[in-house]
Design a protein around this motif. Structure first.
Motif, PDB file in Angstrom:
ATOM      1  N   ALA A   1      38.668 -97.375  33.430  1.00 22.55           N
ATOM      2  CA  ALA A   1      38.540 -98.138  32.183  1.00 22.55           C
ATOM      3  C   ALA A   1      39.699 -99.111  32.013  1.00 22.55           C
ATOM      4  N   ASN A   2      40.585 -99.185  33.007  1.00 25.31           N
ATOM      5  CA  ASN A   2      41.741-100.085  32.964  1.00 25.31           C
ATOM      6  C   ASN A   2      41.363-101.453  33.517  1.00 25.31           C
ATOM      7  N   ASN A   3      40.532-102.167  32.757  1.00 30.10           N
ATOM      8  CA  ASN A   3      40.099-103.512  33.140  1.00 30.10           C
ATOM      9  C   ASN A   3      39.732-104.281  31.877  1.00 30.10           C
ATOM     10  N   PHE A   4      39.407-105.551  32.027  1.00 30.53           N
ATOM     11  CA  PHE A   4      39.176-106.381  30.838  1.00 30.53           C
ATOM     12  C   PHE A   4      37.942-105.969  30.042  1.00 30.53           C
ATOM     13  N   MET A   5      37.052-105.197  30.657  1.00 24.83           N
ATOM     14  CA  MET A   5      35.879-104.682  29.950  1.00 24.83           C
ATOM     15  C   MET A   5      36.198-103.382  29.192  1.00 24.83           C
ATOM     16  N   ASN A   6      37.320-102.768  29.536  1.00 27.15           N
ATOM     17  CA  ASN A   6      37.743-101.514  28.911  1.00 27.15           C
ATOM     18  C   ASN A   6      36.730-100.382  29.077  1.00 27.15           C
ATOM     19  N   ARG A   7      36.027-100.413  30.189  1.00 33.83           N
ATOM     20  CA  ARG A   7      35.096 -99.323  30.499  1.00 33.83           C
ATOM     21  C   ARG A   7      34.845 -99.285  32.000  1.00 33.83           C
ATOM     22  N   VAL A   8      34.380 -98.149  32.470  1.00 32.46           N
ATOM     23  CA  VAL A   8      34.102 -97.975  33.889  1.00 32.46           C
ATOM     24  C   VAL A   8      32.866 -98.791  34.274  1.00 32.46           C
ATOM     25  N   MET A   9      33.007 -99.632  35.302  1.00 32.97           N
ATOM     26  CA  MET A   9      31.905-100.482  35.754  1.00 32.97           C
ATOM     27  C   MET A   9      31.333-100.026  37.095  1.00 32.97           C
ATOM     28  N   TYR A  10      32.156 -99.345  37.909  1.00 27.72           N
ATOM     29  CA  TYR A  10      31.712 -98.824  39.204  1.00 27.72           C
ATOM     30  C   TYR A  10      31.740 -97.298  39.169  1.00 27.72           C
ATOM     31  N   LYS A  11      30.730 -96.675  39.699  1.00 29.83           N
ATOM     32  CA  LYS A  11      30.695 -95.210  39.760  1.00 29.83           C
ATOM     33  C   LYS A  11      31.610 -94.664  40.847  1.00 29.83           C
ATOM     34  N   GLN A  12      31.929 -95.518  41.821  1.00 32.47           N
ATOM     35  CA  GLN A  12      32.772 -95.086  42.933  1.00 32.47           C
ATOM     36  C   GLN A  12      33.901 -96.090  43.168  1.00 32.47           C
ATOM     37  N   ALA A  13      35.084 -95.583  43.494  1.00 39.08           N
ATOM     38  CA  ALA A  13      36.248 -96.443  43.757  1.00 39.08           C
ATOM     39  C   ALA A  13      36.259 -96.835  45.234  1.00 39.08           C
ATOM     40  N   ARG A  14      35.376 -97.763  45.589  1.00 39.79           N
ATOM     41  CA  ARG A  14      35.228 -98.177  46.986  1.00 39.79           C
ATOM     42  C   ARG A  14      35.213 -99.701  47.056  1.00 39.79           C
ATOM     43  N   ALA A  15      35.450-100.226  48.254  1.00 38.12           N
ATOM     44  CA  ALA A  15      35.480-101.681  48.454  1.00 38.12           C
ATOM     45  C   ALA A  15      34.755-102.028  49.741  1.00 38.12           C
ATOM     46  N   PHE A  16      33.822-102.970  49.661  1.00 38.78           N
ATOM     47  CA  PHE A  16      33.026-103.405  50.793  1.00 38.78           C
ATOM     48  C   PHE A  16      33.096-104.926  50.929  1.00 38.78           C
ATOM     49  N   ALA A  17      32.858-105.411  52.135  1.00 39.55           N
ATOM     50  CA  ALA A  17      32.745-106.853  52.374  1.00 39.55           C
ATOM     51  C   ALA A  17      31.927-107.065  53.645  1.00 39.55           C
ATOM     52  N   ARG A  18      31.434-108.281  53.818  1.00 37.24           N
ATOM     53  CA  ARG A  18      30.663-108.601  55.018  1.00 37.24           C
ATOM     54  C   ARG A  18      31.545-108.455  56.262  1.00 37.24           C
ATOM     55  N   ARG A  19      30.913-108.198  57.365  1.00 42.34           N
ATOM     56  CA  ARG A  19      31.630-107.912  58.610  1.00 42.34           C
ATOM     57  C   ARG A  19      32.692-108.969  58.961  1.00 42.34           C
ATOM     58  N   PRO A  20      32.376-110.280  58.955  1.00 44.30           N
ATOM     59  CA  PRO A  20      33.408-111.280  59.295  1.00 44.30           C
ATOM     60  C   PRO A  20      34.595-111.268  58.330  1.00 44.30           C
ATOM     61  N   VAL A  21      34.333-110.951  57.065  1.00 42.90           N
ATOM     62  CA  VAL A  21      35.404-110.881  56.068  1.00 42.90           C
ATOM     63  C   VAL A  21      36.364-109.745  56.412  1.00 42.90           C
ATOM     64  N   VAL A  22      35.806-108.587  56.748  1.00 43.51           N
ATOM     65  CA  VAL A  22      36.623-107.419  57.067  1.00 43.51           C
ATOM     66  C   VAL A  22      37.423-107.638  58.349  1.00 43.51           C
ATOM     67  N   ILE A  23      36.836-108.311  59.308  1.00 41.52           N
ATOM     68  CA  ILE A  23      37.547-108.618  60.555  1.00 41.52           C
ATOM     69  C   ILE A  23      38.802-109.435  60.262  1.00 41.52           C
ATOM     70  N   GLN A  24      38.682-110.423  59.386  1.00 43.62           N
ATOM     71  CA  GLN A  24      39.841-111.250  59.042  1.00 43.62           C
ATOM     72  C   GLN A  24      40.868-110.478  58.210  1.00 43.62           C
ATOM     73  N   LEU A  25      40.399-109.608  57.328  1.00 39.69           N
ATOM     74  CA  LEU A  25      41.328-108.790  56.549  1.00 39.69           C
ATOM     75  C   LEU A  25      42.145-107.878  57.468  1.00 39.69           C
ATOM     76  N   LYS A  26      41.500-107.384  58.508  1.00 38.67           N
ATOM     77  CA  LYS A  26      42.203-106.539  59.473  1.00 38.67           C
ATOM     78  C   LYS A  26      43.301-107.324  60.179  1.00 38.67           C
ATOM     79  N   LYS A  27      43.024-108.577  60.532  1.00 37.96           N
ATOM     80  CA  LYS A  27      44.022-109.433  61.169  1.00 37.96           C
ATOM     81  C   LYS A  27      45.179-109.736  60.218  1.00 37.96           C
ATOM     82  N   ILE A  28      44.838-109.989  58.955  1.00 38.30           N
ATOM     83  CA  ILE A  28      45.873-110.276  57.955  1.00 38.30           C
ATOM     84  C   ILE A  28      46.779-109.063  57.769  1.00 38.30           C
TER      85      ILE A  28
END
Length: 226
Positions: free
Chosen positions: A67-94
């Motif tokens: 609930a620690n966000n500008f909406m002041n409520r839970v928006m995601y049921k799970q604390a996870r992060a996803f991205a498309r494959r090419p995005v994740v490849i670049q994040l790994k390099k960074i």
């Protein structure tokens, strides 16, 4: 009798149409889970990867799972992060490049289901800081990440212009009236992200869009299905 038969025959189709309109009132093409799976079969780059599983040492601070966000409520049921494959490849390099300098990435948000974008737009006090659901968000395409830098020794975030999701003027990626250390940290983050195919947006120093986002569809898949 014919009219009754026709009404009964069309009822299921009308119900589906009404449901789709309710889910997507702006007439956008928003992929379902079935659409997503089909697109992955055609092109593996379409796959949403769980960032933490592919980028060693990355830290998650998924604000919308609290609930620690500008909406002041839970928006995601799970604390996870996803991205498309090419995005994740670049994040790994960074992440690997940052590690050599004693730094690392902390992710606040990545892929975001379209329904959450709708809720943000309805609930935000300043519409300039949330994506317009008429167009959808780069987050909905799995091609945007909200993040900052941490010191690997202390595990603390580097000083930046504002906290995450601030609506203040200082949140701008070009705001200049800031202490030298903060300007240095912000530019360091922006420069390394730019070198790996991301572009910061004007009003949020933490938000980076992946170049080529136009090639990916909007999605409305809950984390629980991924």
């Amino acid at each position: 009798m014919k009219k009754l038969f026709l009404l009964l025959f069309l009822a299921p189709f009308c119900a589906v149409f009404a449901q789709e309109n309710k889910l997507n009132p702006y007439g956008l093409k928003v992929c379902s889970y079935a659409d997503y799976l089909d697109s992955c079969k055609k092109n593996s780059d379409n796959k949403l990867l769980e960032i933490k599983k592919y980028v060693p040492g990355i830290v998650l601070d998924i604000k919308y799972a609290t609930a620690n966000n500008f909406m002041n409520r839970v928006m995601y049921k799970q604390a996870r992060a996803f991205a498309r494959r090419p995005v994740v490849i670049q994040l790994k390099k960074i992440q690997a490049e940052l590690k050599k300098a004693g730094y690392g990435l902390k992710i606040f948000d990545a892929y975001r289901p379209y329904q959450v974008t709708l809720a943000f737009y309805e609930g935000a006090s300043d519409k300039n800081f949330v994506a317009n659901p008429k167009k959808g968000s780069k987050h909905n395409r799995g091609c945007a990440v909200d993040l900052t830098l941490i010191d690997l020794k202390t595990r603390k975030a580097l000083a930046m212009p504002t906290p995450y999701d601030s609506f203040a003027p200082e949140a701008s990626s070009t705001y200049a009236d800031l202490p030298p250390e903060i300007l240095k940290n912000r530019e360091y983050l922006i420069n390394i992200m730019h070198r790996h195919g991301f572009r910061v947006i004007p009003n949020e120093w933490w938000h980076f869009d992946f170049m080529g986002w136009q090639n990916y569809d909007l999605m409305d898949i809950p984390f629980e299905q991924l």
